[in-house]
Design a protein around this motif. Structure first.
Motif, PDB file in Angstrom:
ATOM      1  N   LYS B  41       4.450   1.307  -9.153  1.00  0.00           N
ATOM      2  CA  LYS B  41       4.395   1.514  -7.703  1.00  0.00           C
ATOM      3  C   LYS B  41       4.480   3.001  -7.363  1.00  0.00           C
ATOM      4  N   LEU B  44       1.264   4.748  -8.307  1.00  0.00           N
ATOM      5  CA  LEU B  44       0.195   4.438  -7.363  1.00  0.00           C
ATOM      6  C   LEU B  44       0.415   5.165  -6.037  1.00  0.00           C
ATOM      7  N   ALA B  45       1.673   5.207  -5.605  1.00  0.00           N
ATOM      8  CA  ALA B  45       1.963   5.907  -4.340  1.00  0.00           C
ATOM      9  C   ALA B  45       1.626   7.389  -4.481  1.00  0.00           C
ATOM     10  N   GLU B  48      -2.052   7.707  -4.460  1.00  0.00           N
ATOM     11  CA  GLU B  48      -2.545   7.474  -3.104  1.00  0.00           C
ATOM     12  C   GLU B  48      -2.384   8.737  -2.256  1.00  0.00           C
ATOM     13  N   TYR B  51      -4.982  11.195  -3.305  1.00  0.00           N
ATOM     14  CA  TYR B  51      -6.296  10.745  -2.822  1.00  0.00           C
ATOM     15  C   TYR B  51      -6.451  11.039  -1.328  1.00  0.00           C
ATOM     16  N   LEU B  52      -5.414  10.701  -0.567  1.00  0.00           N
ATOM     17  CA  LEU B  52      -5.498  10.906   0.883  1.00  0.00           C
ATOM     18  C   LEU B  52      -5.626  12.381   1.214  1.00  0.00           C
ATOM     19  N   VAL B 206      -1.431  -8.247  -9.497  1.00  0.00           N
ATOM     20  CA  VAL B 206      -2.010  -8.050  -8.160  1.00  0.00           C
ATOM     21  C   VAL B 206      -2.201  -6.560  -7.881  1.00  0.00           C
ATOM     22  N   THR B 210      -5.832  -3.904  -7.229  1.00  0.00           N
ATOM     23  CA  THR B 210      -6.136  -3.259  -5.950  1.00  0.00           C
ATOM     24  C   THR B 210      -7.141  -2.128  -6.153  1.00  0.00           C
ATOM     25  N   ASP B 211      -7.822  -1.770  -5.060  1.00  0.00           N
ATOM     26  CA  ASP B 211      -8.757  -0.652  -5.100  1.00  0.00           C
ATOM     27  C   ASP B 211      -8.071   0.609  -5.608  1.00  0.00           C
ATOM     28  N   LEU B 212      -6.830   0.789  -5.124  1.00  0.00           N
ATOM     29  CA  LEU B 212      -6.096   1.996  -5.493  1.00  0.00           C
ATOM     30  C   LEU B 212      -5.909   2.087  -7.007  1.00  0.00           C
ATOM     31  N   LYS B 214      -7.581   0.483  -9.368  1.00  0.00           N
ATOM     32  CA  LYS B 214      -8.882   0.594 -10.049  1.00  0.00           C
ATOM     33  C   LYS B 214      -9.392   2.037  -9.976  1.00  0.00           C
ATOM     34  N   LEU B 215      -9.203   2.630  -8.797  1.00  0.00           N
ATOM     35  CA  LEU B 215      -9.657   4.003  -8.622  1.00  0.00           C
ATOM     36  C   LEU B 215      -8.845   4.958  -9.499  1.00  0.00           C
ATOM     37  N   LYS B 218      -9.976   4.805 -13.034  1.00  0.00           N
ATOM     38  CA  LYS B 218     -11.217   5.573 -13.214  1.00  0.00           C
ATOM     39  C   LYS B 218     -10.941   7.070 -13.253  1.00  0.00           C
TER      40      LYS B 218
END
Lengths: 263, 258
Positions: B41, B44-45, B48, B51-52, B206, B210-212, B214-215, B218
């Motif tokens: 988590k 990912l945060a 994120e 990314y933002l 789950v 998520t898109d996050l 998967k991105l 990559k």
């Protein structure tokens, strides 16, 4: 409701930043755009594959599919321009070609900048304009693109679109040859061989011929054959001479064919 | 002598000992899995946020330009369709802006130390609500577990140390209601822990879908090949921003000409 919104609902909502709808949809957008661009990349690869097998119609169709997915892809833009210029798999159309070159060139693609320079130089699809041609060649040359460096050498040598300047011409000529442009290498070989523009040096001449010949330049192969035949800059070697003349002859060089007959 | 009887375990006692061993093992596994989930988590945060900051803000800029363009067109055309399109574009632009510039965008890179991980594991073992012996204790543990997760995500080793020290000072109430009652309690704890482990595994699945995630996968893969995927994505959105700006300028000057 779009695809990304539907996905959001599947995940149980929690008060964490990870599941806020707004950020999720921004991430989903990025991922969707990425996959579209990856698909465009696949079409580029397929198109290149067809092109290398001379299946031009299939190749052009692939590039068209790719550009639909990613309209800003400079490499695909350039290939479309190239095939339209050469009439490969599509009716020759210099105007369209120049417009594709421009799109890619403006994004900084050196190869496309060089092609646009050539379009201006020949007046293909644009009004002939040596100044514009030289400017685009310069942009590509500064990025180290050797074909453009050699073209710029010509522009300086003849003063086309720039003030005539033989020093600049020689500078770009050497850069092009060192950068691997076969025409520039062969021409430099000729210069060293004849002593024009540089001090005559047969050894240097043979070395430049060899570099270009190894890249498949037919004139360089013929010239290298001559060097071996006459022992200029290399040891006299009839076998080597015949080898390089044959390579040149295979590419349709009639002088090489005549030389082989006379052996 | 009666001491012989004391040393020989009854079948119930043997069962209890075996189940306690099993529970200890599962509790260790649970702590590991909680750690993995909390790390996922936080990773990912952090991604994120990155990314933002690098790509999301460009989408927000693109949407802002599109909204302005739609508003300009609505002004020039004045039709209900144009007005509706402009309103929709404006909403989209506002959503994108608040998402790209919100709290999530502030997430910093997550680089847990080995110490932090160990502290988390120890604390999770101590306070996990699913290892509670009594329902009465559950609410307290849920609150503590939240503190543990928050401290971990914030990389706050000191908070975890303080929490563990406080726990040492106030030991859990001593159990002692007989072997039968203990066994029932341990069996219930086992069930709770197994359920939680299954729930964690589901949550990880789950999250990974998520898109996050998967991105991020990559981007990580691209990074091993020396590529900066976010940079490439930013460049592609930036190109669209430039095109949109040109279009906006074209439409605004054509409107001025009339």
């Amino acid at each position: 409701m779009n695809e990304s919104d539907r996905q959001i609902e599947l995940v149980p909502s929690k008060p964490s930043a990870l599941t806020k709808v707004g950020t999720k949809s921004l991430v989903a957008r990025g991922r969707a755009d990425l996959s579209v661009r990856e698909e465009a990349e696949e079409w580029l690869k397929k198109g290149l594959d067809f092109h290398s097998k001379l299946q031009f119609e299939e190749g052009f169709a692939c590039f068209e599919r790719g550009i639909q997915l990613n309209p800003n892809h400079p490499e695909i833009q350039r290939w479309l321009g190239n095939m339209l210029t050469n009439g490969e798999g599509v009716r020759q159309d210099y105007t369209q070609a120049a417009s594709w070159y421009r799109k890619a060139a403006e994004q900084g693609n050196a190869w496309a900048q060089c092609c646009l320079g050539t379009a201006y130089s020949k007046g293909q699809g644009v009004t002939q304009d040596y100044v514009q041609a030289a400017q685009w060649y310069l942009k590509a040359a500064e990025q180290g693109y050797s074909v453009a460096q050699y073209a710029l050498c010509y522009a300086y040598y003849y003063g086309q679109g720039v003030m005539q300047d033989h020093t600049q011409a020689a500078l770009w000529w050497h850069k092009a040859a060192e950068g691997g442009d076969a025409d520039a290498q062969n021409a430099l070989g000729n210069a060293y061989s004849s002593g024009q523009a540089v001090t005559q040096d047969y050894v240097q001449a043979a070395q430049w011929y060899l570099k270009a010949a190894e890249q498949g330049n037919a004139w360089a192969q013929y010239n290298l054959g001559n060097a071996f035949s006459q022992g200029q800059g290399v040891n006299h070697d009839r076998m080597q001479a015949a080898f390089w003349w044959r390579k040149a002859a295979e590419q349709g060089c009639e002088q090489a064919l005549a030389a082989l007959r006379d052996m | 002598m009666s001491s012989e009887i004391v040393h020989r375990l009854s079948p119930e006692e043997e069962e209890l000992a075996a189940k306690r061993g099993e529970l200890a093992q599962l509790e260790a596994q649970l702590a590991d899995e909680e750690l993995a989930l909390a790390s996922l988590k936080a990773d990912l945060a952090a991604f994120e946020g990155l990314y933002l900051r690098r790509v999301g803000i460009l989408y927000a800029e693109l949407d802002e330009l599109k909204a302005r363009l739609a508003e300009l067109r609505a002004e020039q055309a004045g039709t209900p369709e144009a007005n509706a399109a402009a309103a929709e574009a404006r909403t989209q632009a506002e959503d994108a802006y608040s998402a790209a510039h919100g709290e999530a965008a502030e997430a910093q890179p997550f680089l847990p130390t080995a110490d932090l991980k160990k502290l988390y594991r120890d604390a999770a073992k101590r306070v996990h609500p699913d290892t509670a012996a009594h329902d009465a204790d559950r609410a307290r543990r849920e609150r503590l577990m939240k503190e543990v997760n928050a401290a971990y995500a914030a990389g706050d080793e000191e908070a975890l140390r303080r929490l563990l020290a406080d726990l040492d000072a106030s030991p859990d109430a001593v159990q002692g209601a007989g072997v039968g009652a203990d066994l029932i309690r341990v069996l219930r704890q086992l069930k709770q822990v197994r359920n939680r482990i299954a729930a964690i595994e589901l949550e990880v699945t789950v999250l990974s879908e998520t898109d996050l995630a998967k991105l991020k996968a990559k981007a990580d893969q691209a990074a091993t090949g020396g590529r900066d995927l976010l940079e490439e994505m930013a460049a592609s959105v930036q190109a669209r921003v430039i095109v949109s700006r040109q279009e906006f300028e074209k439409v605004s000057t054509s409107g001025a000409d009339r």
